[in-house]
Design a protein around this motif. Structure first.
Motif, mmCIF file in Angstrom:
data_model
loop_
_atom_site.group_PDB
_atom_site.id
_atom_site.type_symbol
_atom_site.label_atom_id
_atom_site.label_comp_id
_atom_site.label_asym_id
_atom_site.label_seq_id
_atom_site.Cartn_x
_atom_site.Cartn_y
_atom_site.Cartn_z
ATOM 1 N N ALA A 500 0.844 -1.194 0.000
ATOM 2 C CA ALA A 500 0.000 0.000 0.000
ATOM 3 C C ALA A 500 0.879 1.243 0.000
ATOM 4 O O ALA A 500 1.873 1.323 0.729
ATOM 5 N N GLY A 501 0.539 2.215 -0.826
ATOM 6 C CA GLY A 501 1.301 3.446 -0.960
ATOM 7 C C GLY A 501 2.145 3.499 -2.213
ATOM 8 O O GLY A 501 2.612 4.574 -2.600
ATOM 9 N N MET A 502 2.367 2.355 -2.841
ATOM 10 C CA MET A 502 3.123 2.360 -4.100
ATOM 11 C C MET A 502 2.255 2.893 -5.240
ATOM 12 O O MET A 502 1.059 2.601 -5.315
ATOM 13 N N ILE A 503 2.864 3.668 -6.107
ATOM 14 C CA ILE A 503 2.195 4.145 -7.316
ATOM 15 C C ILE A 503 2.796 3.415 -8.497
ATOM 16 O O ILE A 503 4.022 3.255 -8.592
ATOM 17 N N ILE A 504 1.929 2.971 -9.401
ATOM 18 C CA ILE A 504 2.379 2.137 -10.511
ATOM 19 C C ILE A 504 1.508 2.423 -11.724
ATOM 20 O O ILE A 504 0.349 2.842 -11.591
ATOM 21 N N SER A 505 2.059 2.242 -12.903
ATOM 22 C CA SER A 505 1.268 2.459 -14.113
ATOM 23 C C SER A 505 0.506 1.190 -14.483
ATOM 24 O O SER A 505 0.893 0.086 -14.122
ATOM 25 N N ASN A 506 -0.580 1.376 -15.204
ATOM 26 C CA ASN A 506 -1.407 0.288 -15.728
ATOM 27 C C ASN A 506 -1.521 0.548 -17.214
ATOM 28 O O ASN A 506 -2.311 1.390 -17.640
ATOM 29 N N GLU A 507 -0.694 -0.150 -18.041
ATOM 30 C CA GLU A 507 -0.586 0.246 -19.438
ATOM 31 C C GLU A 507 -0.409 -0.908 -20.425
ATOM 32 O O GLU A 507 0.607 -1.001 -21.116
ATOM 33 N N PRO A 508 -1.404 -1.785 -20.525
ATOM 34 C CA PRO A 508 -1.331 -2.780 -21.596
ATOM 35 C C PRO A 508 -1.423 -2.098 -22.962
ATOM 36 O O PRO A 508 -1.883 -0.957 -23.076
ATOM 37 N N GLY A 509 -0.989 -2.811 -23.984
ATOM 38 C CA GLY A 509 -1.003 -2.236 -25.327
ATOM 39 C C GLY A 509 -1.059 -3.303 -26.395
ATOM 40 O O GLY A 509 -1.061 -4.509 -26.119
ATOM 41 N N TYR A 510 -1.115 -2.829 -27.648
ATOM 42 C CA TYR A 510 -1.050 -3.718 -28.811
ATOM 43 C C TYR A 510 -0.407 -2.936 -29.944
ATOM 44 O O TYR A 510 -0.725 -1.747 -30.135
#
Length: 598
Positions: A500-510
């Protein structure tokens, strides 16, 4: 020099004069940074490769450049196949290639300020099996032939006040001292630039788009520290801020200081410290304790002040990006737009906020086939005009004193094809799978990565980059140790349990080579979700609020849960961003955020 071929020839001549039979050229600096100052862009100067990760090896008759799947296309566009062979990581490595290619008895040079001690050990062993030798150089031979090499930045440090940091430097250092006592160590070396910026609550301008200063530090078991930075970069405000607990030294004196630590047990991060640091400690009689930099984890776990700052920065940034997407939608059909015009417009809208310190990385403004390059960087030569019938991908972010942003949106220019809509919808499904994931404490990013890929896997598609990277608080846009990525991938960065407290990206792609690229990226915050049946649960809170283009979504492919998420997300976008917009901007946002139905 007139061409990259000339530069390669000059380097080979210098190697001959230095009695070396080869040289290894990484893309990093003395701090093992991902993004480096212009003075350290040796790989780009030598080869023409402009990506953010790669390395090269030069032998008298052969030369190779090593990149991962993110740069498969880009490296072939930027680096001459006549002079260089293309090598794919992790299928091969520099050490493996040298073991095959280096002649028996060869002396292969390396700069000990640009490689880790572990890499040196591994490469030494590989070369020894071939009867060859790895040789540390005192002066990098590229520096000897790079006539107009820029000087390191002279920019002054700035204070990151407690108002934004949430914890003062003395507290952080004393927590590190407590850690040193538990480890039985006398001191810890900090070499990573963002660790130093975070520990001392200072920021800099020495690396483009990353607010850090070129410095080294040693934190001692009494909570004091020795900071090595050019004196002319430190003003009276920073000296007062650092206080008596921090002794200032010139950066050039760092190696000598390490040699003075005779008998001390010194913690050194094997991943974030270069070989020259370990070598100086060894030669000075210090003992080395291999441990992760003690700033890494607390820096990744944001405190309440940093989280609040991120919320504020994301909301402002989201308004600017929303204005930009409306502008694209209205201007693109009229003609006259290209990638550079678009990225300049987005920059101007962020600058209009009045709080932008810098971009957080070079904007990826990618139209059509350029969108298929995940880390594309536009130039005058590659710049494409907008035409109809394909996609525009824009991945961008801002540095604000209260937070760092990173967002990607993909929009159709003209009528998208059924395939584009299908692939985008699958990317969205993967994005939603991460956004809605619930998982027990102790879960690692690698355990979640396949959630994002499953909709693409079901039709035999995938993407060649990680699903998520950590993000700093007015610091590096790529921050470890957390990742959402397959174990062993080039972006895995270890396999850290999420907290908890971590910031992370959410970035699937094609990405369809030669045609288009798709990516949907928001930043998310790891949050406590309470007690499950047997274990405590974590999940994600979305931080980024900008509309997701509904023209690229096939609602019939979405489950009820996925459709509910999308409509709830857009309702939140309208609630958070709407009050910042007026007139036609607000009317456009309301239309974009209207519920989608089947």
């Amino acid at each position: 020099m007139s061409s990259y071929a000339d530069r390669l020839a000059a380097l080979r001549q210098q190697l001959k004069e230095d009695r070396l039979d080869g040289f290894v050229v990484p893309l990093t600096d003395e701090h093992m940074s991902e993004y480096v100052g212009s003075y350290a862009q040796r790989l780009a100067w030598l080869t023409g490769f402009k990506g953010s990760a790669g390395s090269a090896v030069v032998l008298p008759e052969e030369a190779a450049i090593f990149t991962d799947g993110r740069y498969t296309i880009q490296v072939r566009q930027q680096v001459s196949p006549t002079e260089w062979s293309y090598q794919s990581v992790p299928e091969t490595s520099i050490s493996q290639w040298l073991r095959e290619k280096a002649p028996e008895g060869a002396r292969i040079g390396y700069d000990p300020w640009l490689h880790t001690a572990d890499w040196v050990k591994q490469a030494t062993a590989q070369l020894a099996a071939k009867g060859a030798e790895l040789v540390a150089v005192k002066r990098n031979p590229i520096d000897a032939v790079w006539a107009d090499q820029p000087e390191p930045s002279k920019a002054r440090l700035a204070v990151q006040s407690d108002e934004f940091a949430g914890k003062n430097s003395a507290e952080k250092r004393h927590e590190m001292a407590d850690w040193l006592h538990r480890e039985g160590a006398d001191a810890a070396v900090l070499a990573a630039l963002d660790s130093i910026a975070w520990t001392f609550n200072v920021r800099g301008q020495d690396v483009t788009h990353t607010p850090v200063a070129l410095a080294f530090a040693v934190v001692n078991d009494d909570g004091t520290a020795d900071l090595f930075v050019e004196g002319q970069k430190v003003g009276d405000d920073v000296r007062a801020h650092l206080g008596n607990g921090v002794r200032l030294h010139e950066r050039e004196d760092f190696e000598t200081f390490l040699r003075s630590l005779n008998g001390k047990l010194v913690a050194v991060d094997p991943e974030r410290s270069v070989a020259a640091i370990s070598q100086a400690l060894d030669e000075g009689g210090a003992r080395i304790l291999s441990r992760r930099d003690p700033a890494v984890l607390p820096k990744a776990i944001k405190n309440e002040v940093e989280v609040a700052g991120h919320h504020a920065a994301q909301a402002r940034d989201g308004a600017a990006v929303s204005r930009f997407l409306r502008w694209i939608e209205e201007e693109a059909p009229q003609g006259g737009l290209d990638e550079i015009i678009a990225q300049d417009k987005l920059l101007s809208l962020r600058q209009d906020l009045g709080s932008l310190k810098d971009l957080s990385f070079d904007t990826i403004s990618a139209f059509g086939p350029n969108g298929a390059l995940p880390h594309y960087k536009g130039t005058e030569e590659s710049n494409l005009p907008f035409t109809t019938g394909t996609l525009y991908l824009v991945d961008s972010g801002g540095q604000y004193q209260d937070g760092t942003t990173d967002i990607t949106r993909t929009v159709p220019i003209g009528e998208p094809t059924a395939e584009m809509i299908d692939r985008n919808t699958r990317v969205l499904q993967g994005h939603i799978a991460i956004a809605t994931a619930l998982f027990p404490k102790g879960t690692r990013g690698s355990q979640l990565d396949s959630f994002a890929r499953r909709p693409l896997w079901e039709i035999g598609c995938d993407y060649a980059h990680g699903t998520g990277h950590g993000v700093g608080a007015f610091l590096a846009v790529h921050e470890g140790p957390q990742r959402i990525s397959p174990v062993g991938s080039s972006q895995s960065g270890g396999d850290e349990p999420l907290q908890a407290g971590m910031i992370i990206s959410n970035e699937p792609g094609y990405y369809k080579q030669g045609e288009y690229g798709i990516r949907i990226e928001n930043l998310v915050l790891v949050v406590d979700k309470g007690m499950g049946a047997d274990k405590e649960l974590l999940g994600f809170e979305t931080l980024t609020f900008v509309p997701i283009d509904k023209r690229l979504i096939d609602a019939s492919m979405l489950s009820d849960r996925e459709l509910d998420w999308l409509n709830h997300y857009h309702a939140e976008v309208l609630a958070k961003i709407g009050p910042q917009l007026t007139g036609e901007d607000k009317a456009w946002l309301e239309k974009q955020c209207a519920p989608l139905s089947r």
